[in-house]
Design an enzyme around this catalytic site. Structure first.
Site, PDB file in Angstrom:
ATOM      1  N   ASP A 124       0.846  -1.197   0.000  1.00 33.24           N
ATOM      2  CA  ASP A 124       0.000   0.000   0.000  1.00 33.24           C
ATOM      3  C   ASP A 124       0.877   1.240   0.000  1.00 33.24           C
ATOM      4  O   ASP A 124       1.946   1.257   0.608  1.00 33.24           O
ATOM      5  CB  ASP A 124      -0.963   0.004   1.195  1.00 33.24           C
ATOM      6  CG  ASP A 124      -0.266  -0.065   2.536  1.00 33.24           C
ATOM      7  OD1 ASP A 124      -0.057   0.991   3.159  1.00 33.24           O
ATOM      8  OD2 ASP A 124       0.055  -1.186   2.976  1.00 33.24           O
ATOM      9  N   GLU A 164      -7.958   5.031  12.232  1.00 38.11           N
ATOM     10  CA  GLU A 164      -6.865   4.755  13.161  1.00 38.11           C
ATOM     11  C   GLU A 164      -6.937   5.573  14.443  1.00 38.11           C
ATOM     12  O   GLU A 164      -6.328   5.225  15.448  1.00 38.11           O
ATOM     13  CB  GLU A 164      -5.516   5.034  12.474  1.00 38.11           C
ATOM     14  CG  GLU A 164      -5.316   4.269  11.184  1.00 38.11           C
ATOM     15  CD  GLU A 164      -4.040   4.682  10.459  1.00 38.11           C
ATOM     16  OE1 GLU A 164      -3.062   5.031  11.155  1.00 38.11           O
ATOM     17  OE2 GLU A 164      -4.021   4.668   9.215  1.00 38.11           O
TER      18      GLU A 164
END
Length: 287
Positions: free
Chosen positions: A92, A183
């Site tokens: 990623d 997150e």
């Protein structure tokens, strides 16, 4: 009798010359500054060998510590990859990787093919990743399965964030479902409000693309806040710790390192394992 004429003396007060005093002050400052510079330069020259050794030692120490951390990480990466023979491997990326040379992005450790990539598209309600367009096209040209993800900001409007992602990302046949990256915990709202916002983003995006999004988060965040209430979603989990050696059965993807080296990319990059082989990965792509 004639009056005596008394003449008064006029005292003339002369002002001091400003120019002379200003010039003297500047001259004094110049000499003081020059003296200071001479002292500093002289001291540095006198101790030049010691200073060179000190800074060289500090620099070498930092380089050695970084190299050792990378060596340990590489050992773990190799062990994890060996434990997942046959699983599909991908990476990623975002603007932090700079300009990627996509034609060189092919294998990890000259052994494991890189078959897919997650690309950051948007951040919050108002920011697009500066390299998204370039990466999105580059991955396609490199014949990699690609997916786009949104970095969610808990304290911003969830529907505005969904709208930005939808305007930015045009999914095509063969692409992976959209991904929500969560997150952080909210600062000025409750956990319940955060969950409401996440659900609104997920529903808005699913309604637009006609496919259920994937959620990315850390393992602890997943266990503490999302595992039960969002159990009907597929998860991409991050965990870089040594105790974690295999992908969990209920994880779709596992981001197991952030310190891998990949051809065509400068610096470290994240690597992921899909809980299946390439054929199974293609099965979950957009039709």
């Amino acid at each position: 009798m004639r009056k005596k004429v008394v003449r008064r003396r006029v005292t003339v007060v002369r002002k001091p010359k400003k120019k002379a005093s200003v010039f003297s002050a500047k001259l004094l400052r110049f000499f003081l500054f020059s003296f200071f510079v001479v002292v500093v330069v002289g001291t540095a020259y006198h101790y030049r060998n010691g200073l060179a050794y000190y800074f060289s030692f500090k620099s070498d120490k930092a380089i050695k510590e970084k190299a050792e951390a990378k060596r340990i990480s590489d050992v773990r990466n190799f062990q994890v990859l060996e434990n997942h023979q046959g699983k599909s491997i991908g990476l990623d990326v975002s603007e932090y990787q700079g300009k990627i040379q996509w034609s060189y992005v092919d294998t990890l450790e000259k052994k494991y093919p890189l078959e897919y990539v997650f690309i950051r598209a948007t951040v919050g309600k108002d920011r697009k990743d500066r390299q998204f367009k370039r990466n999105w096209l580059g991955a396609k040209e490199n014949k990699m399965i690609r997916g786009a993800y949104h970095y969610y900001r808990p304290n911003e409007n969830s529907l505005e964030q969904a709208e930005l992602f939808i305007k930015t990302v045009a999914l095509q046949k063969g692409d992976l479902p959209p991904i929500l990256d969560i997150e952080k915990l909210p600062k000025n709202q409750s956990l319940d409000s955060l969950k409401v916002g996440l659900k609104r983003w997920l529903k808005a995006v699913e309604l637009h693309y006609k496919v259920k999004p994937i959620i990315y988060t850390g393992e602890k965040y997943y266990d503490d806040f999302l595992k039960e209430e969002f159990s009907d979603y597929l998860f991409w989990i991050a965990n870089y710790n040594f105790y974690r050696e295999k992908i969990d059965a209920d994880w779709l993807f596992w981001q197991f390192t952030e310190k891998a080296s990949v051809p065509g990319i400068k610096g470290n990059v994240d690597i992921n394992i899909y809980n299946g082989d390439l054929q199974q990965l293609q099965f979950i792509t957009v039709e």
